[in-house]
Design a protein around this motif. Sequence first.
Motif, PDB file in Angstrom:
ATOM      1  N   LEU A 122      42.640  40.485  50.365  1.00 50.90           N
ATOM      2  CA  LEU A 122      43.330  39.822  49.222  1.00 50.90           C
ATOM      3  C   LEU A 122      42.753  40.160  47.995  1.00 50.90           C
ATOM      4  O   LEU A 122      41.821  40.676  47.795  1.00 50.90           O
ATOM      5  N   SER A 123      43.346  39.518  46.969  1.00 48.55           N
ATOM      6  CA  SER A 123      42.811  39.741  45.578  1.00 48.55           C
ATOM      7  C   SER A 123      43.034  38.455  44.803  1.00 48.55           C
ATOM      8  O   SER A 123      43.573  37.400  45.094  1.00 48.55           O
ATOM      9  N   ASP A 124      42.015  38.359  44.026  1.00 47.13           N
ATOM     10  CA  ASP A 124      41.892  37.003  43.332  1.00 47.13           C
ATOM     11  C   ASP A 124      42.923  37.001  42.015  1.00 47.13           C
ATOM     12  O   ASP A 124      43.570  37.997  41.859  1.00 47.13           O
ATOM     13  N   PRO A 125      43.189  35.869  41.295  1.00 47.90           N
ATOM     14  CA  PRO A 125      44.223  36.099  40.365  1.00 47.90           C
ATOM     15  C   PRO A 125      43.927  36.888  39.144  1.00 47.90           C
ATOM     16  O   PRO A 125      45.335  37.265  38.480  1.00 47.90           O
ATOM     17  N   GLU A 126      42.950  37.540  39.088  1.00 50.34           N
ATOM     18  CA  GLU A 126      42.827  38.754  38.194  1.00 50.34           C
ATOM     19  C   GLU A 126      42.685  40.171  38.609  1.00 50.34           C
ATOM     20  O   GLU A 126      42.280  40.964  37.861  1.00 50.34           O
ATOM     21  N   GLY A 127      43.140  40.132  39.853  1.00 50.49           N
ATOM     22  CA  GLY A 127      43.204  41.469  40.472  1.00 50.49           C
ATOM     23  C   GLY A 127      41.995  41.850  41.173  1.00 50.49           C
ATOM     24  O   GLY A 127      41.932  43.037  41.634  1.00 50.49           O
ATOM     25  N   ASN A 128      40.732  40.988  41.301  1.00 45.45           N
ATOM     26  CA  ASN A 128      39.453  41.588  41.865  1.00 45.45           C
ATOM     27  C   ASN A 128      39.678  41.472  43.296  1.00 45.45           C
ATOM     28  O   ASN A 128      40.380  40.512  43.836  1.00 45.45           O
TER      29      ASN A 128
END
Length: 289
Positions: A122-128
């Motif tokens: 998955l990704s965090d809210p800033e795309g990491n």
Amino acid sequence: MTATVPADEAHMPLEAHDAPIHIGAVSLRVADLPTLTAFYRDMIGLRLITQDEGQAVLGIGSLPLVRLIAGATAPASAAGLFHLAILLPSRGDLANWLAHAAAARLPLEGASDHLVSEALYLSDPEGNGIEIYRDRKRSEWPRTATGDIAMATERLDLQALLREADGRGYAGMPAGTAMGHIHLRVGEVAAAEAFYHRKLGFDVMTHYPGASFMASGGYHHHIAGNIWHSRGAGPRHTGEAGLASFELVARDAEAFDALRGRILAAGGDEAGGSPTIADPWGNRIVLRR
């Protein structure tokens, strides 16, 4: 958030840490510190250890796994973090996390059986990028005809995995969870191997098309680098969002001294108190005991 490791697993070391060098905390430079802090605490399940206006440290107990640093001044460039990989102690723990993600309606971007491990993406809210995974025992890792570790990307049966969840309310990631590996976006695979293998001494374990997987102590990989979305990428820019640094942790004084020597010989320094060096794309690496 607190949890315990089952008694029959409490004595079992993580495969990733059964090595002279393993990955420690990963630091991310972020634009929205409160949102990212809440995400890694509530969605990923890490404990908030410390927090101030400029930084939040999250992990397991008092062990930092993710540091969030406020003040990103530019978007992430092509090179940098592909994903950080949080390693859970058991398949049951992975099932419990998946049940939590489903209940929280947390969107997944992938689910794979890599033969040596099972992983959710998955990704965090800033795309990491984030990988949540569990390892199979080393004795179960398949080998090629030449004795190399065999890895693949096969479909992970999520329904079968969910059936192993304990059905209790999610209390966060359990004791024994750690950072397992880090996967980087690089400009050239050969240059990544020249740095991490020839200069820092990590062994090349296997290749995918456009990617190299390197490790210490026979693990399947502590560091990977791919060019899937970053072929030809140059150095990253000061202050950009995404990966700020990651730690290499030495198991003992002998391993520390050996890698310290390699880092200094490769152009690193100890100006900040710990041996540190940047790879060809500006990803900062810090060695600690």
